[in-house]
Scaffold this active site. Sequence first.
Site, short mmCIF file in Angstrom:
data_model
loop_
_atom_site.label_atom_id
_atom_site.label_comp_id
_atom_site.label_asym_id
_atom_site.label_seq_id
_atom_site.Cartn_x
_atom_site.Cartn_y
_atom_site.Cartn_z
N SER A 21 0.83 -1.20 0.00
CA SER A 21 0.00 0.00 0.00
C SER A 21 0.87 1.25 0.00
O SER A 21 0.36 2.35 -0.17
CB SER A 21 -0.92 0.01 1.23
OG SER A 21 -0.14 0.00 2.40
N GLU A 27 -6.51 -1.03 -6.60
CA GLU A 27 -5.64 -0.09 -7.30
C GLU A 27 -4.61 -0.91 -8.07
O GLU A 27 -3.91 -1.74 -7.48
CB GLU A 27 -4.91 0.82 -6.29
CG GLU A 27 -5.81 1.87 -5.65
CD GLU A 27 -5.10 2.72 -4.59
OE1 GLU A 27 -5.45 3.89 -4.45
OE2 GLU A 27 -4.19 2.20 -3.90
#
Length: 661
Positions: free
Chosen positions: A122, A155
């Site tokens: 992340s 994402e």
Amino acid sequence: MSVESIKKVAVIGAGTMGHGIAQVFAMAGYQVWMRDIAQEILDRAISRIKISLEKLYSKGVLREPPEAILNRIRTTLDINEACKEADLVIEAVPEKIDLKKKVFSEVDAVAPKHAILATNTSSLSITEIASATKRPDKVIGMHFFNPPVIMKLVEVIRGEKTSDETVNIIMDIAKKLGKEPVLVNKDSPGFIVNRILFALFHEALWSVDSGEHTVDEIDSAARYKAGFPMGIFELIDYIGIDITHQIFQAMIDRGVKFQIPKTFEEKAKSNELGVKSGKGYYKYPAPGVFAKPSVSIKAGVKVDIIRLVAPAINEAAMLFEEGIASKEDIDKAVKLGLNWPMGVFEYADLFGIDTVVSALEELRKVRGMEIYEPRKILKEMVERGEVGRKSGKGFYSYRVEEKKFETIIVKYEYPIAWIILNRPKKLNAINAKMLEEMEKALKEIEDNKEIKAVVFMGSGKAFCAGADVSEFKDMSGVDAFLYSRRIQKVFEIIENLTKPTIAAIHGYALGGGLELALACDLRVAASGSLLGQPEIGLGIIPGAAATQRLTRIIGEGKAKELIFLGDYIAAEDAESIGLVNKVVPPRELELEARKIGLRIAEKPALSLLIAKYVINYGKDAAESVGKVLESLGFGLARSTKDAEEGIKAFLEKRKPKFKGE
Ligand code: COA
């Protein structure tokens, strides 16, 4: 290679994210190897997957029994066994760059040449992770959100050397998993969601650190003013204060110009790290047990929500400006990843880009940090007059038409009409021309079926400082009587307009200005504004119905006090006596009026009108007559198509869609 050729998947790391990702792939029909370094971790992962599958099955979400899905997941401690036949490897080990690089170099050595290697990082650099392999073109970021089974967003992040083929396959795979992928074109720290979220965290932390606001105030504003699903500090507690600190640091290390306040540094070193410790910014029932903190709506009233959210908008603008992601993907990412009720650019358009830029400029000065410098794209939008909803164009397009009169401007910002008093040099004093033009505009607005609410506001530094006193100069008593009847008549049209009306007060609302606001259904005021009936100071009395409307709204005693003494009262005091509905920070005034207008527009228009008329006309009648009027109105409202829809929607447990019929 195409998405169809991916059949076998290896997940490296079976922790919180890893086991969820393995489950998502198995649910979509893939054969999955799950690898970790200890058998207990694998066992726990399998049992968590089993519980989750059973829950989903009992809810009827799964097409096959849990065992069939579970049978597609095998576990191993051996990285070679996990990867040797894999077409896709997804790494979900702890966020440490050296560890990730080690895993990638090991996977690279054992996975088939064609395999794509994805990381669920992340915060770390995809390019750097890829550098540990001999196939950087096949290395990509695939960032799932927690919990992966529930959260739709993924994402997909392109490293410097990631090929288009790899990107396309991973975008397609995410769709096959039933997810909503967004493309992050550059390996930018925090990608989309964390970059925007942490800009919000950053400002919230500084705002508390500097003593401007308390944790409660910020969280109340975040929840009740912005409509975010969680307070900012509540979310930090949920993520963990140490983890939040770690992600901040990772972004700072990669060049993002955030600065961590000392108070937060200290907190991250304490043993009160949030939900997991049972205490962080809030107290929880026990370590690891989350209970939603209660914060009052009132606590956040004074927080300038535009200023709080502006830094997040600025980072989103950076992502768009630098081609890191499309505006549609950025908005999709915050809606799906953070559960915001609207996209970050939709917020920007609602707030007004000019207002966002002014808030950023103020923050740049107050905090002295470069991160607050408004992005070029925002400044250019302001220069072009593309300032969001109110101008018809911002990040998105809206239907706006403007009609300029001599003394007022009427803006049709569908579904809201704005009547802007436009004699700023005379503090929008109401003259004969303005009354004539207002009457004309009101007729047009009344006839426009697409307009659902009307806002009155003033241009320049005041709402309205009253009737134009210069017109009183040579007036005879009879002229004054007729003048008073005339202004009352126009205000009656406002009072009984078929659409709800809102006065947005700033600066001064005095004399006829306050009486104009009294004729509106709702009044919101900027803090710092002053309201009053100063006519007595001119040797006269109010003539635009203050003696009647003001008395009804605030009661005889208070009305007499205002009219006899002619004092100006502050917005906050006006709120406390029920003279205004709400006081907001000055920057938020227009936003507040717009928000009310947009909310009203969603309501059943006919029932709103019936309610308005029953209240307006019922108050002139005996209570028993008023009650009958209400019953008649109730019957009439029940006969509308919107009532059919509202009652049906309630019983079907869905949101009603009203059509104004
Ligand atoms: N009628 C006519 N002109 C008005 C006006 C009114 N009700 N209120 C303000 N103006 C004019 C002022 O005469 C001045 O015009 P000028 O620049 O040509 O001299 C201009 O608006 C700006 O007002 P100014 O008084 O210079 O601003 P301020 O910030 O010093 O004071 C007020 C603001 C509101 C305190 C002051 O303007 C005022 O007392 N206005 C009258 C309020 C009133 O009695 N209203 C009830 C009328 S029934």
